[in-house]
Structures are given as C-alpha cells and as structure tokens.
Design a protein around this motif. Sequence first.
Motif, PDB file in Angstrom:
ATOM      1  N   GLY A 175       0.826  -1.206   0.000  1.00 33.64           N
ATOM      2  CA  GLY A 175       0.000   0.000   0.000  1.00 33.64           C
ATOM      3  C   GLY A 175       0.855   1.248   0.000  1.00 33.64           C
ATOM      4  N   SER A 176       0.363   2.259   0.689  1.00 29.33           N
ATOM      5  CA  SER A 176       0.977   3.589   0.663  1.00 29.33           C
ATOM      6  C   SER A 176       2.430   3.602   1.155  1.00 29.33           C
ATOM      7  CB  SER A 176       0.061   4.491   1.499  1.00 29.33           C
ATOM      8  OG  SER A 176       0.701   5.549   2.034  1.00 29.33           O
ATOM      9  N   VAL A 177       2.718   3.012   2.315  1.00 29.51           N
ATOM     10  CA  VAL A 177       4.090   3.121   2.849  1.00 29.51           C
ATOM     11  C   VAL A 177       5.062   2.191   2.133  1.00 29.51           C
ATOM     12  CG1 VAL A 177       3.359   3.799   5.167  1.00 29.51           C
ATOM     13  CG2 VAL A 177       3.931   1.462   4.740  1.00 29.51           C
ATOM     14  N   ASP A 187       0.189  -8.883  -1.796  1.00 27.89           N
ATOM     15  CA  ASP A 187      -0.923  -8.046  -1.323  1.00 27.89           C
ATOM     16  C   ASP A 187      -2.204  -8.819  -1.588  1.00 27.89           C
ATOM     17  OD1 ASP A 187      -1.163  -4.743  -0.667  1.00 27.89           O
ATOM     18  OD2 ASP A 187      -3.011  -5.801  -1.197  1.00 27.89           O
ATOM     19  N   LYS A 243      -2.718  -5.411  -7.833  1.00 30.05           N
ATOM     20  CA  LYS A 243      -1.455  -4.666  -7.655  1.00 30.05           C
ATOM     21  C   LYS A 243      -0.277  -5.365  -8.350  1.00 30.05           C
ATOM     22  CE  LYS A 243      -2.909  -2.272  -3.576  1.00 30.05           C
ATOM     23  NZ  LYS A 243      -2.579  -1.506  -2.418  1.00 30.05           N
ATOM     24  N   THR A 300       1.427  -4.242   6.236  1.00 29.22           N
ATOM     25  CA  THR A 300      -0.020  -4.323   6.031  1.00 29.22           C
ATOM     26  C   THR A 300      -0.738  -3.382   7.002  1.00 29.22           C
ATOM     27  OG1 THR A 300      -0.257  -5.993   7.721  1.00 29.22           O
ATOM     28  CG2 THR A 300       0.186  -6.794   5.498  1.00 29.22           C
ATOM     29  N   GLU A 321      -3.202  -7.089  11.018  1.00 29.62           N
ATOM     30  CA  GLU A 321      -2.552  -8.250  10.389  1.00 29.62           C
ATOM     31  C   GLU A 321      -1.125  -8.468  10.887  1.00 29.62           C
ATOM     32  OE1 GLU A 321      -4.362  -9.933   7.886  1.00 29.62           O
ATOM     33  OE2 GLU A 321      -5.899  -8.586   8.671  1.00 29.62           O
ATOM     34  N   HIS A 322      -0.546  -7.438  11.546  1.00 29.66           N
ATOM     35  CA  HIS A 322       0.901  -7.459  11.809  1.00 29.66           C
ATOM     36  C   HIS A 322       1.366  -8.679  12.602  1.00 29.66           C
ATOM     37  CE1 HIS A 322       1.318  -2.781  11.401  1.00 29.66           C
ATOM     38  NE2 HIS A 322       1.000  -3.373  10.277  1.00 29.66           N
ATOM     39  N   GLU A 342       5.846  -3.067  10.728  1.00 26.44           N
ATOM     40  CA  GLU A 342       5.403  -1.692  11.002  1.00 26.44           C
ATOM     41  C   GLU A 342       4.618  -1.671  12.319  1.00 26.44           C
ATOM     42  OE1 GLU A 342       5.242   1.478  10.760  1.00 26.44           O
ATOM     43  OE2 GLU A 342       6.899   1.604   9.378  1.00 26.44           O
ATOM     44  N   LYS A 343       4.373  -0.477  12.815  1.00 32.15           N
ATOM     45  CA  LYS A 343       3.767  -0.368  14.141  1.00 32.15           C
ATOM     46  C   LYS A 343       2.238  -0.467  14.064  1.00 32.15           C
ATOM     47  CE  LYS A 343       3.168   3.884  12.538  1.00 32.15           C
ATOM     48  NZ  LYS A 343       1.908   4.254  11.942  1.00 32.15           N
ATOM     49  N   TRP A 389      -7.391   7.373   2.994  1.00 27.14           N
ATOM     50  CA  TRP A 389      -7.348   6.008   2.446  1.00 27.14           C
ATOM     51  C   TRP A 389      -7.318   5.038   3.632  1.00 27.14           C
ATOM     52  CZ3 TRP A 389      -3.256   9.149   3.339  1.00 27.14           C
ATOM     53  CH2 TRP A 389      -2.203   8.632   4.098  1.00 27.14           C
ATOM     54  N   TRP A 439      -9.463   0.887   7.623  1.00 26.08           N
ATOM     55  CA  TRP A 439      -9.015   0.230   8.854  1.00 26.08           C
ATOM     56  C   TRP A 439      -8.420   1.220   9.849  1.00 26.08           C
ATOM     57  CZ3 TRP A 439      -3.860   0.874   9.758  1.00 26.08           C
ATOM     58  CH2 TRP A 439      -3.054   1.178   8.664  1.00 26.08           C
ATOM     59  N   ASP A 481      -1.301   4.695  15.375  1.00 27.38           N
ATOM     60  CA  ASP A 481      -0.704   5.165  14.130  1.00 27.38           C
ATOM     61  C   ASP A 481       0.271   6.316  14.356  1.00 27.38           C
ATOM     62  OD1 ASP A 481      -0.469   5.075  11.307  1.00 27.38           O
ATOM     63  OD2 ASP A 481      -1.731   6.843  11.132  1.00 27.38           O
ATOM     64  N   TYR A 488       4.715   7.033  18.007  1.00 30.83           N
ATOM     65  CA  TYR A 488       6.045   7.629  17.838  1.00 30.83           C
ATOM     66  C   TYR A 488       6.447   8.352  19.125  1.00 30.83           C
ATOM     67  CZ  TYR A 488       5.679   6.789  12.805  1.00 30.83           C
ATOM     68  OH  TYR A 488       5.567   6.194  11.570  1.00 30.83           O
ATOM     69  N   TRP A 509      12.395   7.991   8.018  1.00 32.21           N
ATOM     70  CA  TRP A 509      11.760   7.281   9.144  1.00 32.21           C
ATOM     71  C   TRP A 509      11.679   5.776   8.896  1.00 32.21           C
ATOM     72  CZ3 TRP A 509       7.446   4.649   7.735  1.00 32.21           C
ATOM     73  CH2 TRP A 509       6.710   5.127   6.655  1.00 32.21           C
TER      74      TRP A 509
HETATM   75  N1  LIG Z   1       0.537   5.853   5.884  1.00 36.56           N
HETATM   76  C1  LIG Z   1       1.543   6.341   6.575  1.00 36.56           C
HETATM   77  O1  LIG Z   1       1.919   7.524   6.445  1.00 36.56           O
HETATM   78  C2  LIG Z   1       2.310   5.438   7.505  1.00 36.56           C
HETATM   79  C3  LIG Z   1       3.488   5.906   8.039  1.00 36.56           C
HETATM   80  C4  LIG Z   1       4.230   5.067   8.852  1.00 36.56           C
HETATM   81  C5  LIG Z   1       3.784   3.798   9.090  1.00 36.56           C
HETATM   82  N2  LIG Z   1       2.611   3.350   8.607  1.00 36.56           N
HETATM   83  C6  LIG Z   1       2.163   1.991   8.912  1.00 36.56           C
HETATM   84  O2  LIG Z   1       2.362   1.186   7.754  1.00 36.56           O
HETATM   85  C7  LIG Z   1       1.337   0.195   7.665  1.00 36.56           C
HETATM   86  C8  LIG Z   1       0.643   0.308   6.317  1.00 36.56           C
HETATM   87  O3  LIG Z   1       0.091   1.605   6.170  1.00 36.56           O
HETATM   88  P1  LIG Z   1      -0.377   2.125   4.746  1.00 36.56           P
HETATM   89  O4  LIG Z   1      -0.694   3.566   4.903  1.00 36.56           O
HETATM   90  O5  LIG Z   1       0.578   1.686   3.710  1.00 36.56           O
HETATM   91  O6  LIG Z   1      -1.740   1.309   4.577  1.00 36.56           O
HETATM   92  P2  LIG Z   1      -2.454   0.899   3.230  1.00 36.56           P
HETATM   93  O7  LIG Z   1      -3.866   0.577   3.590  1.00 36.56           O
HETATM   94  O8  LIG Z   1      -2.185   1.910   2.169  1.00 36.56           O
HETATM   95  O9  LIG Z   1      -1.670  -0.437   2.804  1.00 36.56           O
HETATM   96  C9  LIG Z   1      -1.819  -1.658   3.447  1.00 36.56           C
HETATM   97  C10 LIG Z   1      -1.779  -2.740   2.374  1.00 36.56           C
HETATM   98  O10 LIG Z   1      -1.758  -4.010   3.021  1.00 36.56           O
HETATM   99  C11 LIG Z   1      -2.571  -4.896   2.261  1.00 36.56           C
HETATM  100  N3  LIG Z   1      -2.964  -6.014   3.129  1.00 36.56           N
HETATM  101  C12 LIG Z   1      -3.835  -6.002   4.161  1.00 36.56           C
HETATM  102  N4  LIG Z   1      -3.896  -7.228   4.734  1.00 36.56           N
HETATM  103  C13 LIG Z   1      -3.023  -8.016   4.065  1.00 36.56           C
HETATM  104  C14 LIG Z   1      -2.637  -9.375   4.184  1.00 36.56           C
HETATM  105  N5  LIG Z   1      -3.145 -10.178   5.128  1.00 36.56           N
HETATM  106  N6  LIG Z   1      -1.739  -9.868   3.314  1.00 36.56           N
HETATM  107  C15 LIG Z   1      -1.195  -9.073   2.345  1.00 36.56           C
HETATM  108  N7  LIG Z   1      -1.541  -7.764   2.181  1.00 36.56           N
HETATM  109  C16 LIG Z   1      -2.438  -7.248   3.031  1.00 36.56           C
HETATM  110  C17 LIG Z   1      -3.717  -4.029   1.793  1.00 36.56           C
HETATM  111  O11 LIG Z   1      -4.404  -4.572   0.691  1.00 36.56           O
HETATM  112  C18 LIG Z   1      -2.993  -2.721   1.463  1.00 36.56           C
HETATM  113  O12 LIG Z   1      -2.567  -2.698   0.109  1.00 36.56           O
HETATM  114  C19 LIG Z   1       0.425   0.433   8.852  1.00 36.56           C
HETATM  115  O13 LIG Z   1       0.810  -0.389   9.895  1.00 36.56           O
HETATM  116  C20 LIG Z   1       0.689   1.876   9.237  1.00 36.56           C
HETATM  117  O14 LIG Z   1       0.466   2.083  10.606  1.00 36.56           O
HETATM  118  C21 LIG Z   1       1.871   4.151   7.788  1.00 36.56           C
END
Ligand SMILES: NC(=O)c1ccc[n+]([C@@H]2O[C@H](COP(=O)([O-])OP(=O)(O)OC[C@H]3O[C@@H](n4cnc5c(N)ncnc54)[C@H](O)[C@@H]3O)[C@@H](O)[C@H]2O)c1
Length: 368
Positions: free
Chosen positions: A13-15, A40, A45, A78, A82-83, A100-101, A165, A168, A179, A183, A295
């Motif tokens: 996903g995003s990170v 994923d 994707k 994820t 799920e972590h 991730e946290k 986005w 969850w 989230d 930190y 980070w």
């Molecule tokens: N978004 C931020 O700025 C940010 C910054 C630091 C840390 N984080 C942490 O990073 C993690 C992900 O955040 P994000 O923003 O990328 O979320 P996101 O929703 O954009 O991405 C999560 C991805 O995980 C996939 N996923 C979910 N369950 C799964 C599974 N069982 N198997 C495989 N894929 C699975 C989803 O389909 C999705 O593509 C979180 O723990 C969040 O706390 C996010």
Amino acid sequence: MSNPLRVGFVGCGSVMSGPYMSLARQLRERGRIETVAACDVVGSKESFVRDELGIPKFSTSYEDVVTSPDVDAVLVLTSMPEHGKIARAALENGKHVLVEKPMATTLAEAAELLEFSKSAPGHLICAPHVVLSPTFQAIDAHLKRGDVGRPHLARARYGWSGPWWGQWFYKSGGGPLFDLGVYNVTSLTGWFGPVRRVTAMAGIANATRVVDGEEMKVEAEDNFQILLDFGNAFFGSVTTGFTMQQYRGPAIELYGSDGTIQMMGDDWAPAGYELWQNSVGAWQIHADRDPRWPWTDGLQHLVECVETGRSPLVTAEHAFHVLEVMLAAIDAARDGQTRTITSTFTPPSFAAPESEEAAHLRHDPSRD
Ligand SMILES: NC(=O)c1ccc[n+]([C@@H]2O[C@H](COP(=O)([O-])OP(=O)(O)OC[C@H]3O[C@@H](n4cnc5c(N)ncnc54)[C@H](O)[C@@H]3O)[C@@H](O)[C@H]2O)c1
C-alpha cells in the motif's frame, strides 16, 4: 562484502510503494539488498509491483512470501490488525522481520511474538524507528551527560487531520494512538525508560469520515490526551489525534532541573533541537545533523545488523512496552482508572554521536 539480503514485502500500500521502496531502491542500487517478492491481498497490484517497483514475484498470500526459500527478510507493511500473525509466521520460518507499528494490536498476540522472537534465528525489528534518528541520539547524549539536570516533565505531540485512504485506520484496532502517538510514546520511553503508570482521556471527535470515497462510521477513538508517570515525580504527556489541521512548534519538550530541550519538527522527521541550560543562559540552536534521515531507517538498520552480526538498537521489548502503555491508555480513557504498567525494557544505548565535521565528511551526495 556479504551477499545482498533478499527482501520480501507483505502489504503493497501507501508506505510500501512510497517511503520503504524509496530506501529499498537505494539499498538495491548499492548491492546491499535484492527485492525478490511481494504480496498483497489485492491481486490487481501485481502489474504495478512487477513493472513499476521491479519486484519479480507477486502473490496474494503472505504464506508464499514467509515460506519462500528465496527470502531472507520479510517486511510486514499491512494494515495493523494483520501485523502480529504475519510477523510470527515469518519468524517461525527463520526469516528476519521488520514489522510496522504496532507489532500486534493485542497484548496477548504481542507477548507470544516477543517470546517467540527470543529463540528465533532472525532479528525482529519493530517500528517506529525513531531511536535511530541522529537528532534523537544527540538529545539522548545531552540527557545522559546531565546537561538539563534531572527530568521533571516531558510533553510530546503528533497528529494530523487523518488519512483519506484505508478504512481500517478508523475501525477497532486502528486509531491515531497506534498510528501516530506510538512515535511519541516510543521517543519518551526511548530516552527515559519504562513508564510506571498511565491515565488518559480519549473520544471520537469526528463520528463519520469519507475514506476511499465512501462515508464510514468511525469506531476507534480519534482524539487523545495521555498522562505518563515515569516515577520520582517525573511526568509526561502525549497529545495525538486525527484531529489536528496544522501546528508550529516543537514536537517534544523536555524540562529538567537545570534546563530544557525542544525537539523541532516531528519525532519521525526531526528538524534539529533547541537547548537551554541555566549555566549558559541562552538558547543553543542545533540544526538537524541529517535532514534526509528517513523514518524507514529500520530497514537499513536491519541490513547492517545482518551484515555485521550486531544486535538491533530497535528492540521488540521496547515495542512491547509501548504497546502495553497504549492499550492501558485506551482502557484508562474508557473507565477513568489509572493503569499500572508491568512490562519493562532496557532503553538503547548509543555510541557517542559523531561530530558535525565527521557527519559532513560522511555525507553521501547520492542521497541528495
Ligand atoms: N501511511 C503512513 O503515512 C504510515 C506511516 C508510517 C507507518 N505506517 C504503517 O504502515 C502500515 C501500512 O500503512 P499504509 O498507509 O501503507 O496502509 P495501506 O492501507 O495503504 O496499505 C496496506 C496494504 O496491506 C494490504 N494487506 C492487508 N492485509 C493483508 C494481508 N493479510 N496480506 C497481504 N496484504 C495485506 C492491503 O491490501 C494494502 O494494500 C500500517 O501499519 C501503518 O500504521 C503508515
């Protein structure tokens, strides 16, 4: 030079596609890692992962990544609930893990993961990686030298208006404390060690949100004020929420018997620090040693630990303590009772921070 660490990603996903891949590309270009597999649950994707991220194998099942003989280290990126299970499965299969946290969303699941990690052959690196930032470590050196005396009060803050986005983030098991506030709790405990007691107020300030284009009901508290008792009349506070539009001012203020330290920027992206010492009688402004510090640095740290055989500075014991504090804060906010914290850990200890001249000489223009 050792063989490149073969990395598999779970969650694209995003990170993953932004910040982690940005660092992974740099490590890949230097021959320190290979990005061999990704997974994923969203199968569409696959072409993005293969064609744009240059990762040859894709699956919709995390088991394929954690059991692959071609993978040495698994990055669990994820959604939060799920972590725990994915990190555990990867450790069980002998992999190094960066998760991730938070490391898990329940203390029971985190306790199992922590226990298992003690005998697992792989390292377990749990985000956030704030203790690795040069600014965190420079402040740590001041605290250890006694430059501001005995600590009395600490105030930390991190928030924003919240993601648009990932529904969850707003469901049970999500929320800004896991989230964002994570930190701050990691920074304060990273400097000052375990918290003894916690109390908090929390609530849902925005009952509904539009996320991924749909209106949804918010289930997780989105607004927190937390109080931490470190013992010896030393108290901390954490302000966090998906309820802040903007701010200016230090992320963290540390008040000691002989001075004050303010960390500027955010603790996940510091912008230097300001130091007041009664003995000097003036504010000393310290620019950030490395404004490009990412980070996501836990990934580089993991690679270094595997290459050198050193133990990680980012420990699962610390992440477990932070999780206990956060869960206790959520419970305390619900019933108004202060909670005693039972877990403990040893805060990281760092080599002396390098001089500004050494940092300049270390400068690598390819990262600009
Ligand atoms: N978004 C931020 O700025 C940010 C910054 C630091 C840390 N984080 C942490 O990073 C993690 C992900 O955040 P994000 O923003 O990328 O979320 P996101 O929703 O954009 O991405 C999560 C991805 O995980 C996939 N996923 C979910 N369950 C799964 C599974 N069982 N198997 C495989 N894929 C699975 C989803 O389909 C999705 O593509 C979180 O723990 C969040 O706390 C996010």
